[in-house]
Design a protein around this motif. Structure first.
Motif: not given
Length: 295
Positions: A29, A31, A60, A248, A251, A292
């Motif tokens: 993972n 950002k 990502r 994103r 989230d 996530q």
């Protein structure tokens, strides 16, 4: 497009001429997108190609890519730098005439940096070029396998997220149907509190208290929060069905869910509604944790 997880692993093998090689890709993972490569000396030119290919198909995740290369029938030779060794012996003889010291041993001299050189066998330019092209193709294979694994995990994540949205919808319906949030129940509870206050003191203004009671009832209404939660659920389902790099946005929706559920809990004047809100908050947290992992 399908959902894709940011975690995965892939490995590919290849060979060209005297070279054999292995790619190992691991994704975790992050950002943004970060491709980190470990390449053997002389193979650095593959870095630009690998980063370009990764950016074309991934959105990502941190990708750790390691290339291990072996060359068959490539024996290194050991060569003694005679000039350096001669200089060291000369210095040792000069020092021996000035101080009382043990003469240097041969293994001590050979251990000094620069005395012994390991010479790699000369390579063939055409063989090297062909091997690097084959290694680039093997990287594409490993990258494709990594994407397949990430998407396979993405399907599972999509199912889990859908279940969380089902749970949120059911809990929102329970909250809406809670007897304690009905206007008549709120009025009865507040009327009882007002009556208790009036009995305790004759200084209370009944009309003012009635106005305060109506204001409290309005503040305790969670209709708007429940409507927004339903809207967020619809948006989440749409994004999950759409697929692609939507992690994103999901989230962000998880944060909005938290905000609305927290407001419901803070407005609640009924224990049953509070418990429902807390349970919904737990489900939303589980939703956020799974999001996530999405690309």
């Amino acid at each position: 497009m399908a959902l894709s997880s940011m975690t995965g692993f892939a490995r590919s093998h290849g060979a060209s001429g005297p070279y054999s090689f292995e790619w190992e890709l691991k994704s975790v993972n992050a950002k943004g997108l970060d491709l980190r490569l470990r390449l053997p000396p002389g193979w650095d030119e593959l870095e630009a190609y690998a980063k370009k290919r990764g950016a074309e198909v991934l959105a990502r995740g941190t990708i750790y890519a390691t290339l291990n290369v072996k060359r068959a029938n490539a024996l290194s030779t050991v060569r003694v730098n005679e000039d350096v060794l001669e200089s060291l012996i000369k210095v040792a003889v000069q020092l021996a005439s000035k101080i009382d010291a043990v003469a240097p041993s041969i293994d001590g001299l050979l251990a000094i940096r620069g005395v012994v050189e390991v010479v790699e066998p000369e390579s063939d330019e055409e063989e090297d070029k062909a091997a690097k092209a084959a290694a680039a193709t093997a990287f594409d294979t490993a990258l494709a396998d990594l994407i397949t694994m990430r998407r396979r995990e993405g399907v599972t994540l999509g199912q889990i997220l859908g279940q969380r949205m089902d749970e949120v919808t059911a809990l929102a319906k329970n909250a809406e149907a809670t007897p304690g949030r009905r206007p008549e129940a709120i009025r009865a509870r507040l009327a009882e509190q007002v009556a208790t206050l009036l009995e305790a003191s004759d200084r209370f203004d009944a009309d003012r208290l009635a106005q305060e009671a109506l204001l409290m009832a309005a503040k305790a209404d969670i209709r708007e929060e429940l409507d927004r939660i339903a809207s967020h659920v619809a948006q989440a389902r749409e994004l999950i069905a759409k697929g692609g790099p939507v992690g994103r946005r999901l989230d962000f929706l998880a944060q909005e869910f938290h905000r609305e559920v927290n407001t419901c809990c803070s407005k609640s004047i009924d224990i049953e509604l509070t418990n429902t809100g807390l349970e919904m908050k737990n489900v939303v947290e589980q939703f956020r944790e799974q999001v996530q992992n999405l690309e």
